[in-house]
Design a protein around this motif. Structure first.
Motif, PDB file in Angstrom:
ATOM      1  N   UNK A  62       7.815  -7.449   3.970  1.00 35.19           N
ATOM      2  CA  UNK A  62       7.622  -6.005   3.792  1.00 35.19           C
ATOM      3  C   UNK A  62       6.247  -5.543   4.244  1.00 35.19           C
ATOM      4  N   UNK A  63       5.231  -6.373   3.986  1.00 36.57           N
ATOM      5  CA  UNK A  63       3.874  -5.990   4.395  1.00 36.57           C
ATOM      6  C   UNK A  63       3.729  -6.004   5.915  1.00 36.57           C
ATOM      7  N   UNK A  64       4.469  -6.883   6.566  1.00 42.32           N
ATOM      8  CA  UNK A  64       4.459  -6.895   8.033  1.00 42.32           C
ATOM      9  C   UNK A  64       5.027  -5.588   8.581  1.00 42.32           C
ATOM     10  N   UNK A  65       6.043  -5.046   7.925  1.00 44.16           N
ATOM     11  CA  UNK A  65       6.571  -3.731   8.314  1.00 44.16           C
ATOM     12  C   UNK A  65       5.496  -2.663   8.177  1.00 44.16           C
ATOM     13  N   UNK A  66       4.796  -2.705   7.055  1.00 46.75           N
ATOM     14  CA  UNK A  66       3.759  -1.704   6.806  1.00 46.75           C
ATOM     15  C   UNK A  66       2.653  -1.799   7.848  1.00 46.75           C
ATOM     16  N   UNK A  82      -4.832   0.993   6.378  1.00 42.80           N
ATOM     17  CA  UNK A  82      -4.476  -0.125   7.253  1.00 42.80           C
ATOM     18  C   UNK A  82      -5.312  -1.360   6.916  1.00 42.80           C
ATOM     19  N   UNK A  83      -6.611  -1.155   6.702  1.00 38.98           N
ATOM     20  CA  UNK A  83      -7.503  -2.265   6.357  1.00 38.98           C
ATOM     21  C   UNK A  83      -7.092  -2.892   5.029  1.00 38.98           C
ATOM     22  N   UNK A  84      -6.704  -2.071   4.055  1.00 45.31           N
ATOM     23  CA  UNK A  84      -6.272  -2.586   2.764  1.00 45.31           C
ATOM     24  C   UNK A  84      -4.947  -3.356   2.890  1.00 45.31           C
ATOM     25  N   UNK A  85      -4.067  -2.863   3.752  1.00 47.91           N
ATOM     26  CA  UNK A  85      -2.795  -3.551   3.980  1.00 47.91           C
ATOM     27  C   UNK A  85      -3.028  -4.928   4.596  1.00 47.91           C
ATOM     28  N   UNK A  86      -3.987  -5.026   5.497  1.00 51.40           N
ATOM     29  CA  UNK A  86      -4.300  -6.323   6.107  1.00 51.40           C
ATOM     30  C   UNK A  86      -4.857  -7.297   5.073  1.00 51.40           C
ATOM     31  N   UNK A  87      -5.662  -6.795   4.152  1.00 56.45           N
ATOM     32  CA  UNK A  87      -6.184  -7.656   3.076  1.00 56.45           C
ATOM     33  C   UNK A  87      -5.032  -8.146   2.190  1.00 56.45           C
ATOM     34  N   UNK A  88      -4.094  -7.248   1.892  1.00 54.75           N
ATOM     35  CA  UNK A  88      -2.934  -7.627   1.084  1.00 54.75           C
ATOM     36  C   UNK A  88      -2.114  -8.705   1.790  1.00 54.75           C
ATOM     37  N   UNK A  89      -1.922  -8.533   3.064  1.00 50.39           N
ATOM     38  CA  UNK A  89      -1.151  -9.507   3.831  1.00 50.39           C
ATOM     39  C   UNK A  89      -1.812 -10.886   3.780  1.00 50.39           C
ATOM     40  N   UNK A 104       8.571 -18.195  -4.760  1.00 51.41           N
ATOM     41  CA  UNK A 104       8.394 -18.339  -3.304  1.00 51.41           C
ATOM     42  C   UNK A 104       9.205 -17.294  -2.538  1.00 51.41           C
ATOM     43  N   UNK A 105      10.438 -17.054  -2.971  1.00 47.93           N
ATOM     44  CA  UNK A 105      11.267 -16.063  -2.280  1.00 47.93           C
ATOM     45  C   UNK A 105      10.740 -14.651  -2.496  1.00 47.93           C
ATOM     46  N   UNK A 106      10.176 -14.389  -3.672  1.00 51.65           N
ATOM     47  CA  UNK A 106       9.583 -13.067  -3.940  1.00 51.65           C
ATOM     48  C   UNK A 106       8.381 -12.839  -3.037  1.00 51.65           C
ATOM     49  N   UNK A 107       7.523 -13.866  -2.944  1.00 54.37           N
ATOM     50  CA  UNK A 107       6.342 -13.743  -2.074  1.00 54.37           C
ATOM     51  C   UNK A 107       6.771 -13.582  -0.618  1.00 54.37           C
ATOM     52  N   UNK A 108       7.805 -14.352  -0.209  1.00 51.59           N
ATOM     53  CA  UNK A 108       8.299 -14.241   1.165  1.00 51.59           C
ATOM     54  C   UNK A 108       8.791 -12.840   1.482  1.00 51.59           C
ATOM     55  N   UNK A 109       9.493 -12.228   0.543  1.00 53.01           N
ATOM     56  CA  UNK A 109       9.964 -10.850   0.737  1.00 53.01           C
ATOM     57  C   UNK A 109       8.800  -9.883   0.856  1.00 53.01           C
ATOM     58  N   UNK A 110       7.759 -10.106   0.053  1.00 53.57           N
ATOM     59  CA  UNK A 110       6.588  -9.232   0.098  1.00 53.57           C
ATOM     60  C   UNK A 110       5.842  -9.356   1.428  1.00 53.57           C
ATOM     61  N   UNK A 111       5.767 -10.590   1.935  1.00 57.48           N
ATOM     62  CA  UNK A 111       5.116 -10.797   3.231  1.00 57.48           C
ATOM     63  C   UNK A 111       5.879 -10.059   4.326  1.00 57.48           C
ATOM     64  N   UNK A 126       5.212   3.561   3.601  1.00 55.54           N
ATOM     65  CA  UNK A 126       4.383   3.479   2.400  1.00 55.54           C
ATOM     66  C   UNK A 126       5.277   3.529   1.159  1.00 55.54           C
ATOM     67  N   UNK A 127       6.307   4.365   1.196  1.00 51.60           N
ATOM     68  CA  UNK A 127       7.242   4.432   0.076  1.00 51.60           C
ATOM     69  C   UNK A 127       8.063   3.140  -0.049  1.00 51.60           C
ATOM     70  N   UNK A 128       8.385   2.519   1.089  1.00 57.41           N
ATOM     71  CA  UNK A 128       9.019   1.192   1.059  1.00 57.41           C
ATOM     72  C   UNK A 128       8.109   0.192   0.344  1.00 57.41           C
ATOM     73  N   UNK A 129       6.833   0.308   0.615  1.00 61.75           N
ATOM     74  CA  UNK A 129       5.839  -0.591   0.001  1.00 61.75           C
ATOM     75  C   UNK A 129       5.851  -0.427  -1.524  1.00 61.75           C
ATOM     76  N   UNK A 130       5.923   0.803  -1.985  1.00 59.55           N
ATOM     77  CA  UNK A 130       5.976   1.063  -3.431  1.00 59.55           C
ATOM     78  C   UNK A 130       7.196   0.393  -4.047  1.00 59.55           C
ATOM     79  N   UNK A 131       8.352   0.614  -3.445  1.00 59.40           N
ATOM     80  CA  UNK A 131       9.599   0.069  -3.989  1.00 59.40           C
ATOM     81  C   UNK A 131       9.610  -1.456  -3.933  1.00 59.40           C
ATOM     82  N   UNK A 132       9.091  -2.019  -2.852  1.00 56.69           N
ATOM     83  CA  UNK A 132       9.088  -3.467  -2.706  1.00 56.69           C
ATOM     84  C   UNK A 132       8.248  -4.162  -3.763  1.00 56.69           C
TER      85      UNK A 132
END
Length: 243
Positions: free
Chosen positions: A196-200, A225-232, A187-194, A112-118
Protein backbone atom coordinates in the motif's frame (compact mmCIF):
# COMPACT_ATOMS: atom_id res chain seq x y z
CA UNK A 1 -31.83 100.07 -61.75
CA UNK A 2 -30.71 97.06 -63.74
CA UNK A 3 -31.00 93.73 -62.15
CA UNK A 4 -27.66 92.19 -61.43
CA UNK A 5 -26.77 88.64 -62.38
CA UNK A 6 -24.03 88.38 -59.86
CA UNK A 7 -24.58 85.79 -57.18
CA UNK A 8 -24.12 86.87 -53.62
CA UNK A 9 -20.60 86.16 -52.51
CA UNK A 10 -20.43 83.01 -50.40
CA UNK A 11 -19.27 83.52 -46.83
CA UNK A 12 -16.34 81.26 -46.04
CA UNK A 13 -17.11 78.59 -43.41
CA UNK A 14 -14.42 77.70 -40.91
CA UNK A 15 -13.20 74.08 -41.29
CA UNK A 16 -13.80 71.88 -38.25
CA UNK A 17 -10.79 71.28 -36.08
CA UNK A 18 -10.72 67.50 -36.62
CA UNK A 19 -7.27 67.24 -35.19
CA UNK A 20 -8.37 68.63 -31.86
CA UNK A 21 -11.46 66.42 -31.69
CA UNK A 22 -9.37 63.33 -32.49
CA UNK A 23 -6.87 64.21 -29.83
CA UNK A 24 -9.63 64.64 -27.28
CA UNK A 25 -11.31 61.34 -28.19
CA UNK A 26 -8.00 59.52 -28.25
CA UNK A 27 -7.02 60.99 -24.92
CA UNK A 28 -10.30 59.85 -23.39
CA UNK A 29 -9.78 56.34 -24.77
CA UNK A 30 -6.27 56.20 -23.37
CA UNK A 31 -7.46 57.38 -19.98
CA UNK A 32 -10.27 54.79 -19.96
CA UNK A 33 -7.90 51.96 -20.86
CA UNK A 34 -5.33 52.94 -18.28
CA UNK A 35 -7.98 53.37 -15.59
CA UNK A 36 -9.37 49.93 -16.40
CA UNK A 37 -5.92 48.37 -16.23
CA UNK A 38 -5.11 50.06 -12.92
CA UNK A 39 -8.41 48.94 -11.39
CA UNK A 40 -7.90 45.40 -12.67
CA UNK A 41 -4.45 45.23 -11.10
CA UNK A 42 -5.80 46.62 -7.84
CA UNK A 43 -8.61 44.05 -7.60
CA UNK A 44 -6.72 40.96 -8.79
CA UNK A 45 -3.98 38.68 -7.57
CA UNK A 46 -1.58 40.01 -10.18
CA UNK A 47 -0.52 42.61 -7.65
CA UNK A 48 0.76 39.79 -5.47
CA UNK A 49 2.74 38.43 -8.39
CA UNK A 50 4.27 41.83 -9.09
CA UNK A 51 5.38 42.08 -5.47
CA UNK A 52 7.55 39.04 -6.08
CA UNK A 53 9.38 40.61 -9.01
CA UNK A 54 13.14 41.03 -8.35
CA UNK A 55 14.38 44.47 -7.36
CA UNK A 56 16.34 44.79 -10.60
CA UNK A 57 13.17 44.38 -12.66
CA UNK A 58 11.29 46.83 -10.45
CA UNK A 59 14.00 49.41 -11.19
CA UNK A 60 13.46 48.82 -14.90
CA UNK A 61 9.71 49.21 -14.31
CA UNK A 62 10.21 52.57 -12.57
CA UNK A 63 12.33 53.78 -15.48
CA UNK A 64 9.71 52.59 -17.93
CA UNK A 65 7.01 54.49 -16.01
CA UNK A 66 9.00 57.72 -16.32
CA UNK A 67 9.39 57.08 -20.03
CA UNK A 68 5.68 56.35 -20.37
CA UNK A 69 4.80 59.86 -19.27
CA UNK A 70 6.76 61.17 -22.27
CA UNK A 71 4.83 59.08 -24.82
CA UNK A 72 2.35 60.53 -27.27
CA UNK A 73 -1.36 60.05 -26.73
CA UNK A 74 -1.55 57.38 -29.45
CA UNK A 75 1.36 55.48 -27.93
CA UNK A 76 -0.36 55.57 -24.55
CA UNK A 77 -3.53 54.12 -26.10
CA UNK A 78 -1.58 51.20 -27.53
CA UNK A 79 0.33 50.71 -24.29
CA UNK A 80 -2.82 50.79 -22.19
CA UNK A 81 -4.54 48.26 -24.44
CA UNK A 82 -1.55 45.92 -24.22
CA UNK A 83 -1.49 46.28 -20.44
CA UNK A 84 -5.15 45.28 -20.15
CA UNK A 85 -4.67 42.37 -22.55
CA UNK A 86 -1.59 41.15 -20.68
CA UNK A 87 -3.27 41.41 -17.29
CA UNK A 88 -6.29 39.49 -18.59
CA UNK A 89 -4.01 36.76 -19.91
CA UNK A 90 -2.27 36.44 -16.54
CA UNK A 91 -5.63 36.15 -14.76
CA UNK A 92 -6.85 33.42 -17.08
CA UNK A 93 -3.57 31.54 -16.84
CA UNK A 94 -3.63 31.80 -13.05
CA UNK A 95 -7.20 30.51 -12.92
CA UNK A 96 -6.34 27.59 -15.19
CA UNK A 97 -3.32 26.77 -13.04
CA UNK A 98 -5.44 26.66 -9.89
CA UNK A 99 -7.92 24.30 -11.52
CA UNK A 100 -5.11 21.99 -12.61
CA UNK A 101 -3.58 22.05 -9.13
CA UNK A 102 -6.94 21.26 -7.53
CA UNK A 103 -7.39 18.32 -9.92
CA UNK A 104 -3.97 16.94 -8.94
CA UNK A 105 -4.74 17.30 -5.23
CA UNK A 106 -8.11 15.65 -5.73
CA UNK A 107 -6.48 12.64 -7.43
CA UNK A 108 -3.78 12.35 -4.76
CA UNK A 109 -6.41 12.29 -2.02
CA UNK A 110 -7.77 8.96 -3.26
CA UNK A 111 -4.43 7.36 -2.38
CA UNK A 112 -4.07 9.22 0.91
CA UNK A 113 -7.52 7.93 1.88
CA UNK A 114 -6.40 4.42 0.86
CA UNK A 115 -3.50 4.90 3.25
CA UNK A 116 -5.90 5.74 6.10
CA UNK A 117 -8.02 2.65 5.48
CA UNK A 118 -5.02 0.36 5.05
CA UNK A 119 -3.34 1.30 8.33
CA UNK A 120 -6.64 1.35 10.19
CA UNK A 121 -7.22 -2.23 9.10
CA UNK A 122 -3.65 -3.19 10.00
CA UNK A 123 -4.11 -1.75 13.51
CA UNK A 124 -7.33 -3.76 13.94
CA UNK A 125 -5.71 -7.01 12.81
CA UNK A 126 -2.28 -6.81 14.40
CA UNK A 127 -1.67 -8.65 17.67
CA UNK A 128 1.74 -7.06 18.16
CA UNK A 129 1.39 -4.14 20.58
CA UNK A 130 4.28 -2.14 19.13
CA UNK A 131 3.15 -2.70 15.55
CA UNK A 132 -0.42 -1.78 16.40
CA UNK A 133 0.72 1.45 18.06
CA UNK A 134 2.79 2.33 14.99
CA UNK A 135 -0.11 1.67 12.61
CA UNK A 136 -2.39 3.92 14.68
CA UNK A 137 0.23 6.68 14.41
CA UNK A 138 0.19 6.24 10.65
CA UNK A 139 -3.61 6.47 10.61
CA UNK A 140 -3.37 9.78 12.45
CA UNK A 141 -0.61 11.01 10.15
CA UNK A 142 -2.58 10.08 7.03
CA UNK A 143 -5.66 11.86 8.37
CA UNK A 144 -3.58 15.00 8.88
CA UNK A 145 -2.33 14.70 5.29
CA UNK A 146 -5.89 14.35 4.00
CA UNK A 147 -7.13 17.30 6.06
CA UNK A 148 -4.35 19.50 4.71
CA UNK A 149 -5.14 18.61 1.10
CA UNK A 150 -8.90 18.89 1.57
CA UNK A 151 -8.48 22.31 3.16
CA UNK A 152 -6.99 23.49 -0.12
CA UNK A 153 -9.90 22.03 -2.10
CA UNK A 154 -12.32 23.78 0.27
CA UNK A 155 -10.47 27.04 -0.27
CA UNK A 156 -10.79 26.68 -4.05
CA UNK A 157 -14.44 25.65 -3.84
CA UNK A 158 -13.68 22.24 -5.35
CA UNK A 159 -15.30 20.13 -2.61
CA UNK A 160 -13.65 17.65 -0.27
CA UNK A 161 -12.50 14.24 -1.47
CA UNK A 162 -13.08 11.42 1.01
CA UNK A 163 -13.22 8.43 -1.34
CA UNK A 164 -10.63 5.69 -1.86
CA UNK A 165 -9.41 4.15 -5.12
CA UNK A 166 -11.25 1.26 -6.74
CA UNK A 167 -7.95 -0.60 -6.81
CA UNK A 168 -7.60 -0.14 -3.06
CA UNK A 169 -11.13 -1.39 -2.42
CA UNK A 170 -10.55 -4.49 -4.53
CA UNK A 171 -7.21 -5.21 -2.87
CA UNK A 172 -8.64 -4.96 0.63
CA UNK A 173 -11.51 -7.24 -0.36
CA UNK A 174 -8.99 -9.74 -1.76
CA UNK A 175 -6.91 -9.65 1.43
CA UNK A 176 -10.06 -10.22 3.51
CA UNK A 177 -10.94 -13.27 1.45
CA UNK A 178 -7.38 -14.59 1.73
CA UNK A 179 -7.32 -14.03 5.49
CA UNK A 180 -10.54 -16.02 5.86
CA UNK A 181 -8.72 -19.02 4.42
CA UNK A 182 -5.11 -18.68 5.56
CA UNK A 183 -5.36 -16.25 8.46
CA UNK A 184 -3.44 -13.01 8.93
CA UNK A 185 -0.08 -13.08 10.66
CA UNK A 186 2.22 -10.12 11.34
CA UNK A 187 4.33 -10.79 8.24
CA UNK A 188 1.33 -10.71 5.91
CA UNK A 189 0.04 -7.51 7.55
CA UNK A 190 3.41 -5.82 7.10
CA UNK A 191 3.58 -7.08 3.50
CA UNK A 192 0.18 -5.54 2.76
CA UNK A 193 1.30 -2.25 4.29
CA UNK A 194 4.46 -2.21 2.18
CA UNK A 195 2.41 -2.80 -0.94
CA UNK A 196 0.00 0.00 0.00
CA UNK A 197 2.83 2.41 0.78
CA UNK A 198 4.34 1.73 -2.63
CA UNK A 199 1.04 2.90 -4.15
CA UNK A 200 1.19 6.06 -2.09
CA UNK A 201 4.80 6.77 -3.09
CA UNK A 202 3.94 6.38 -6.76
CA UNK A 203 0.95 8.72 -6.38
CA UNK A 204 3.12 11.38 -4.71
CA UNK A 205 5.78 11.08 -7.42
CA UNK A 206 3.20 11.51 -10.18
CA UNK A 207 1.63 14.50 -8.43
CA UNK A 208 5.00 16.21 -8.06
CA UNK A 209 6.12 15.44 -11.61
CA UNK A 210 3.06 16.57 -13.56
CA UNK A 211 3.98 20.25 -13.24
CA UNK A 212 0.73 21.53 -11.72
CA UNK A 213 1.74 21.94 -8.06
CA UNK A 214 3.23 25.28 -7.04
CA UNK A 215 3.92 27.34 -3.94
CA UNK A 216 2.69 26.20 -0.51
CA UNK A 217 0.79 23.20 -1.87
CA UNK A 218 3.86 21.83 -3.62
CA UNK A 219 5.87 22.19 -0.42
CA UNK A 220 3.10 20.43 1.52
CA UNK A 221 3.02 17.51 -0.91
CA UNK A 222 6.82 17.30 -0.89
CA UNK A 223 6.72 17.06 2.92
CA UNK A 224 4.09 14.31 2.79
CA UNK A 225 6.13 12.46 0.18
CA UNK A 226 9.20 12.60 2.43
CA UNK A 227 7.19 11.20 5.35
CA UNK A 228 5.82 8.42 3.14
CA UNK A 229 9.36 7.43 2.17
CA UNK A 230 10.35 7.25 5.84
CA UNK A 231 7.32 5.04 6.52
CA UNK A 232 8.26 2.76 3.65
CA UNK A 233 11.80 2.37 5.00
CA UNK A 234 10.47 1.55 8.48
CA UNK A 235 8.05 -1.04 7.11
CA UNK A 236 10.87 -2.70 5.19
CA UNK A 237 12.89 -2.80 8.41
CA UNK A 238 9.95 -4.36 10.26
CA UNK A 239 9.53 -6.91 7.50
CA UNK A 240 13.18 -7.92 7.69
CA UNK A 241 12.94 -8.30 11.48
CA UNK A 242 10.02 -10.73 11.06
CA UNK A 243 12.04 -13.12 8.89
Amino acid sequence: MEPTNASPEATPTAAPDNGGAYATATGNTAEALLTKAQQWLKDSNVKELLNKVPASLKTVSDTATTGFNKLSTTQKVVGGALLVAGATYLARRGSSGKRAQAATINELLYFVNDRIEGYRRAADESRNTQHRSYYLQLVSQSQQFANQLNAYLDQEGAGRQNSTTLKGKLYRAFMDAKAAVTGRDESSIIGSNIYGEEWALKAYEEALNDGTLTGPMRRAVEHQFAQSKKTYSELKRMDAAQR
